[in-house]
Design a protein around this motif. Structure first.
Motif, short mmCIF file in Angstrom:
data_model
loop_
_atom_site.label_atom_id
_atom_site.label_comp_id
_atom_site.label_asym_id
_atom_site.label_seq_id
_atom_site.Cartn_x
_atom_site.Cartn_y
_atom_site.Cartn_z
N LYS A 27 -42.95 38.16 22.03
CA LYS A 27 -42.11 38.54 20.89
C LYS A 27 -40.69 38.02 21.05
O LYS A 27 -40.07 37.54 20.09
CB LYS A 27 -42.11 40.06 20.75
CG LYS A 27 -41.16 40.60 19.68
CD LYS A 27 -41.19 42.12 19.66
CE LYS A 27 -40.14 42.68 18.70
NZ LYS A 27 -40.16 44.18 18.68
N ASN A 72 -46.37 36.42 14.38
CA ASN A 72 -46.65 36.52 12.94
C ASN A 72 -47.26 35.25 12.35
O ASN A 72 -47.93 35.32 11.32
CB ASN A 72 -45.36 36.87 12.19
CG ASN A 72 -44.81 38.23 12.59
OD1 ASN A 72 -45.57 39.16 12.87
ND2 ASN A 72 -43.49 38.35 12.63
N GLN A 73 -47.04 34.10 13.00
CA GLN A 73 -47.58 32.84 12.48
C GLN A 73 -48.84 32.39 13.21
O GLN A 73 -49.33 31.29 12.98
CB GLN A 73 -46.50 31.75 12.59
CG GLN A 73 -45.20 32.05 11.87
CD GLN A 73 -45.39 32.21 10.38
OE1 GLN A 73 -46.10 31.42 9.75
NE2 GLN A 73 -44.79 33.24 9.81
#
Length: 338
Positions: free
Chosen positions: A132, A163-164
């Motif tokens: 992260k 997230n991607q």
């Protein structure tokens, strides 16, 4: 006074909410932050190993005492053990852990629980928390080596923070394990089973190794595209990989610095890696040190911090009490000598 100890077997720990990965991620991140703020005492783990006739370890035992202050106010210890015999037979987990929680004032034990899956969940979560803060925001492909218990929880946790993320390329020497995770994550995480380590890590944005290998097996030329390398084990990356990193980040430097099996030992002994070259992850989380800067290649090594286990275990204990889960044990009816 008859002290009550709440005993939680593995099924109780699960029923108390351990499989909440979102919650475990928050607890792990909080523990790192509290450690950076000086609210946690987390001395280096102590370990004894029993060696086989061939001179390699066959079993080992680790003690990890911790005190967490602040709003947690809990003392505890994880007793962690690993067996290569269990790994070979498949009849028992390779790692079998137990957690004891104590009242920090009376020092009475308040809970004894299975810690095996707590270890698995917090380890996966700790790698994801590192990703992260250290992965490029547009990271789309992860190359994962190891489809065991830690591989399972790491892939699960990574899918929550990247997230991607579009694809996880997974390799394990035991293809059956890879196939099991492929089926388990179908419809949730796009897993592609790779035929080799090179195939799994080549062209990956993030590389994660989660094995029990006792010799390095990932070559530098295979990971030239990767901008983040996360290593759980001791012997996975060849020395040239951390040596060529723009930045070295660790969960806790002192225990790793003096670990004779650390991937960093050759660099330390040659003077190529100094204390000031290493950034603790908890300082990045607490904003005492900067996070990722541009396109730099970051190598992250985790040795495992007991405060992560005790943070999660304390939550499980409190939740189990609220739900009426577990069995009450007594340390004595009346203490003989006071």
């Amino acid at each position: 006074m008859v002290p009550e100890i709440l005993f939680l077997k593995q099924e109780d720990v699960l029923n108390a909410g351990l499989m909440d990965m979102d919650g475990v991620l928050k607890m792990v991140e909080k523990a790192y932050f509290m450690y950076a703020e000086g609210e946690i005492k987390n001395p280096p783990k102590t370990m004894i190993s029993l060696d086989s006739d061939e001179g390699v370890w066959k079993s080992r035992f680790m003690s990890m005492p911790v005190y967490i202050g602040g709003d947690i106010n809990r003392a505890g210890i994880k007793w962690a053990a690993e067996s290569t015999l269990n790994q070979k037979t498949g009849l028992l987990p390779m790692g079998i852990d137990m957690v004891v929680l104590s009242d920090p004032d009376t020092v009475l034990p308040v809970a004894i629980m299975d810690g095996t899956l707590i270890t698995a969940m917090r380890t996966g979560a700790s790698m994801a928390v590192a990703a992260k803060y250290l992965a490029k925001p547009d990271a789309k492909t992860a190359g994962c080596i190891g489809a065991g218990i830690i591989g399972r929880t790491t892939i699960w946790a990574l899918s929550k923070v990247l997230n991607q993320l579009e694809k996880v390329k997974l390799f394990d020497l035991n293809i059956k394990k890879s196939q099991e995770l492929f089926e388990e994550f179908k419809g949730k995480v796009n897993i592609e089973i790779a035929g080799s380590v090179e195939e799994a890590v080549k062209d990956a944005d993030v590389v994660i190794t989660m094995t029990t290998s006792q010799k390095p097996f990932v070559k530098k030329e295979w990971v030239n595209r990767a901008r983040l390398f996360l290593q759980v084990g001791s012997f996975e990356a060849h020395e040239e990989i951390p040596a060529g990193a723009d930045r070295i980040v660790v969960d806790d430097w002192e225990p790793i610095k003096y670990d004779p099996f650390s991937v960093f030992q050759p660099l330390i002994k040659s003077g190529k890696l100094r204390d000031e070259d290493v950034t603790p992850l908890y300082n990045i989380i607490s904003k005492k040190s900067p996070g990722r800067e541009g396109d730099e290649f970051i190598f992250f090594k985790s040795r495992g911090m007991g405060c992560l286990d005790i943070m999660v275990a304390d939550y499980i204990y409190r939740r189990a009490k609220d739900l009426g889960i577990g069995k009450i044990l007594h340390l004595w009816d009346s203490p003989k000598w006071v």
